[in-house]
Design a protein around this motif. Structure first.
Motif, PDB file in Angstrom:
ATOM      1  N   CYS A  47       2.735   8.582  -8.344  1.00  0.00           N
ATOM      2  CA  CYS A  47       3.640   7.551  -7.836  1.00  0.00           C
ATOM      3  C   CYS A  47       4.211   7.912  -6.468  1.00  0.00           C
ATOM      4  O   CYS A  47       4.159   7.105  -5.529  1.00  0.00           O
ATOM      5  CB  CYS A  47       4.769   7.312  -8.829  1.00  0.00           C
ATOM      6  SG  CYS A  47       4.294   6.335 -10.276  1.00  0.00           S
ATOM      7  N   THR A  49       3.050  10.046  -4.422  1.00  0.00           N
ATOM      8  CA  THR A  49       1.936  10.161  -3.475  1.00  0.00           C
ATOM      9  C   THR A  49       1.517   8.794  -2.974  1.00  0.00           C
ATOM     10  O   THR A  49       1.190   8.619  -1.798  1.00  0.00           O
ATOM     11  CB  THR A  49       0.740  10.876  -4.134  1.00  0.00           C
ATOM     12  OG1 THR A  49       1.165  12.144  -4.638  1.00  0.00           O
ATOM     13  CG2 THR A  49      -0.382  11.108  -3.125  1.00  0.00           C
ATOM     14  N   VAL A  50       1.538   7.795  -3.854  1.00  0.00           N
ATOM     15  CA  VAL A  50       1.223   6.419  -3.450  1.00  0.00           C
ATOM     16  C   VAL A  50       2.194   5.945  -2.376  1.00  0.00           C
ATOM     17  O   VAL A  50       1.791   5.337  -1.369  1.00  0.00           O
ATOM     18  CB  VAL A  50       1.263   5.474  -4.676  1.00  0.00           C
ATOM     19  CG1 VAL A  50       1.317   4.012  -4.235  1.00  0.00           C
ATOM     20  CG2 VAL A  50       0.057   5.701  -5.563  1.00  0.00           C
ATOM     21  N   THR A  54       0.789   5.000   1.327  1.00  0.00           N
ATOM     22  CA  THR A  54       0.949   3.627   1.830  1.00  0.00           C
ATOM     23  C   THR A  54       1.870   3.589   3.044  1.00  0.00           C
ATOM     24  O   THR A  54       1.649   2.797   3.973  1.00  0.00           O
ATOM     25  CB  THR A  54       1.504   2.704   0.731  1.00  0.00           C
ATOM     26  OG1 THR A  54       2.668   3.296   0.122  1.00  0.00           O
ATOM     27  CG2 THR A  54       0.470   2.441  -0.345  1.00  0.00           C
ATOM     28  N   THR A 172       8.293   2.845  -7.030  1.00  0.00           N
ATOM     29  CA  THR A 172       7.004   2.761  -6.334  1.00  0.00           C
ATOM     30  C   THR A 172       6.588   1.306  -6.149  1.00  0.00           C
ATOM     31  O   THR A 172       6.138   0.907  -5.068  1.00  0.00           O
ATOM     32  CB  THR A 172       5.919   3.519  -7.120  1.00  0.00           C
ATOM     33  OG1 THR A 172       6.326   4.871  -7.312  1.00  0.00           O
ATOM     34  CG2 THR A 172       4.589   3.490  -6.380  1.00  0.00           C
ATOM     35  N   VAL A 176       6.118  -0.311  -2.409  1.00  0.00           N
ATOM     36  CA  VAL A 176       4.819  -0.847  -1.995  1.00  0.00           C
ATOM     37  C   VAL A 176       4.920  -2.345  -1.724  1.00  0.00           C
ATOM     38  O   VAL A 176       4.323  -2.851  -0.766  1.00  0.00           O
ATOM     39  CB  VAL A 176       3.752  -0.546  -3.070  1.00  0.00           C
ATOM     40  CG1 VAL A 176       2.437  -1.254  -2.738  1.00  0.00           C
ATOM     41  CG2 VAL A 176       3.510   0.957  -3.183  1.00  0.00           C
ATOM     42  N   SER A 265      -5.197   2.596  -0.360  1.00  0.00           N
ATOM     43  CA  SER A 265      -4.210   3.676  -0.363  1.00  0.00           C
ATOM     44  C   SER A 265      -3.707   3.961  -1.767  1.00  0.00           C
ATOM     45  O   SER A 265      -3.555   5.118  -2.156  1.00  0.00           O
ATOM     46  CB  SER A 265      -3.026   3.307   0.548  1.00  0.00           C
ATOM     47  OG  SER A 265      -3.435   3.237   1.902  1.00  0.00           O
ATOM     48  N   ILE A 266      -3.454   2.910  -2.535  1.00  0.00           N
ATOM     49  CA  ILE A 266      -2.929   3.075  -3.895  1.00  0.00           C
ATOM     50  C   ILE A 266      -3.958   3.751  -4.792  1.00  0.00           C
ATOM     51  O   ILE A 266      -3.666   4.743  -5.474  1.00  0.00           O
ATOM     52  CB  ILE A 266      -2.511   1.719  -4.484  1.00  0.00           C
ATOM     53  CG1 ILE A 266      -1.309   1.156  -3.712  1.00  0.00           C
ATOM     54  CG2 ILE A 266      -2.184   1.843  -5.968  1.00  0.00           C
ATOM     55  CD1 ILE A 266      -1.011  -0.296  -4.013  1.00  0.00           C
ATOM     56  N   ALA A 269      -4.775   7.375  -3.471  1.00  0.00           N
ATOM     57  CA  ALA A 269      -3.696   8.326  -3.754  1.00  0.00           C
ATOM     58  C   ALA A 269      -3.645   8.672  -5.232  1.00  0.00           C
ATOM     59  O   ALA A 269      -3.450   9.837  -5.605  1.00  0.00           O
ATOM     60  CB  ALA A 269      -2.357   7.745  -3.314  1.00  0.00           C
ATOM     61  N   THR A 270      -3.837   7.673  -6.095  1.00  0.00           N
ATOM     62  CA  THR A 270      -3.809   7.916  -7.542  1.00  0.00           C
ATOM     63  C   THR A 270      -4.967   8.816  -7.961  1.00  0.00           C
ATOM     64  O   THR A 270      -4.785   9.792  -8.703  1.00  0.00           O
ATOM     65  CB  THR A 270      -3.886   6.582  -8.310  1.00  0.00           C
ATOM     66  OG1 THR A 270      -2.809   5.737  -7.887  1.00  0.00           O
ATOM     67  CG2 THR A 270      -3.806   6.811  -9.796  1.00  0.00           C
TER      68      THR A 270
END
Length: 330
Positions: A47, A49-50, A54, A172, A176, A265-266, A269-270
């Protein structure tokens, strides 16, 4: 607000609620046994990291400038929020209030730093800007190793563990969503115009410096929020954690997912948050693996895996419904 937009927002909210309650059921039923808390920790890491990736994509994908010092903004938010919560924790403040205060202070501290760094540096472009952001991150890191309030060169420990996954999930989502709305707003479209043709935008009367500093500040603000979540999840920090390699890791995730794509990105990153845990036995070769993947992406998919494509739940449901109705007609 148009009816179609309201419908789209409602459908996306339903999708998020289904995802949230699905994860809630998985974690609360303990279906994975002793590994449940471990997986919950990975989800929390994914989360924040997302949010980091982003927010960096606002600079790289939307504004078209490379930043190699994003971990510096994260560290500012992390340490500012930790100092605050360490000060107010003995007062008996409710945990949720402390968590919100930590996010707000972390984001504001990073945003102020973004303004101070952005005003003198954003007249630079390309490689020069990247070099300056690296220098900024190193200055911040060295400064934190010499401040007694941040633990100096030692570990700053004893930070309250406030980053509960369920709180972090919705933070998050909100972060976002705000960044996505910024990209689709007239401000975001102006920043994209600057990215496409800097000289033409300037000649058209656009205050290029203002829009670049604004985007830089917004990106820093969300990086600070991610830093606050990080600090109150890890409960201990050392300045060397926020080094150049950490910034490069975030940039790698942006490029692999697709510059300009929030979806990329989401998902990037996940996936890349979970990958090191899945390959813990080969942790020494993590950055080598990132480098190889990055080279392959640059050769075979220069725009990233998702390019500029964005996932839309509303559009997906329409296509699915359309296919079903087509079969029924036959």
């Amino acid at each position: 607000m148009p009816k179609k937009m309201k419908t789209s927002y409602f459908i996306n909210l339903i999708g998020l609620l289904l995802l949230f309650f699905g994860l809630y059921a998985v974690f609360e039923t303990g279906i994975f046994g002793t590994r449940t808390d471990y997986l919950k920790g990975i989800a929390t890491t994914a989360c924040y990291t997302v949010i980091m990736v982003t927010s960096l994509n606002l600079l790289v994908g939307v504004m078209g400038e490379f930043s190699l010092g994003h971990a510096g903004f994260m560290s500012v938010g992390a340490y500012a929020s930790a100092i605050l919560t360490n000060a107010i924790a003995p007062m008996g403040v409710p945990k949720f209030v402390m968590f919100l205060a930590a996010l707000l202070v972390g984001g504001i501290a990073a945003a102020i730093t973004g303004v101070l760094v952005g005003i003198p540096t954003l007249k630079l472009r390309g490689d020069y800007l990247a070099i300056v952001t690296v220098a900024f991150a190193e200055i911040i890191r060295v400064a934190f190793t010499n401040f007694e309030i941040t633990g100096g060169g030692r570990t700053m420990s004893g930070i309250a563990k406030l980053s509960d996954f369920y709180w972090v999930f919705w933070v998050t989502v909100i972060c976002v969503s705000i960044m996505y709305m910024f990209i689709r707003s007239r401000f975001g479209r102006t920043v994209k115009a600057i990215r496409e043709d800097y000289i033409a935008a300037s000649a058209s009367g656009v205050n290029v410096t203002f829009y670049k500093v604004m985007t830089f500040t917004i990106s820093a603000f969300f990086a600070g929020i991610a830093g606050a979540i990080y600090a109150h999840y890890m409960t201990a920090m050392i300045p060397t954690s926020f080094n150049f390699m950490y910034s490069a890791e975030f940039l790698t995730e942006v490029i692999i997912g697709g510059t300009g794509s929030m979806t990329g990105s989401i998902i990037g990153a996940t996936f890349l948050s979970a990958l090191p845990e899945a390959m813990r036995a080969f942790s020494k070769y993590r950055m080598l693996g990132y480098s190889i993947v990055l080279v392959l992406i640059m050769v075979f998919r220069p725009g990233g895996v998702f390019g500029t494509w964005e996932f839309s739940l509303t559009r997906a449901l329409k296509r699915l419904t359309g296919k079903k109705s087509g079969k029924g007609d036959k």
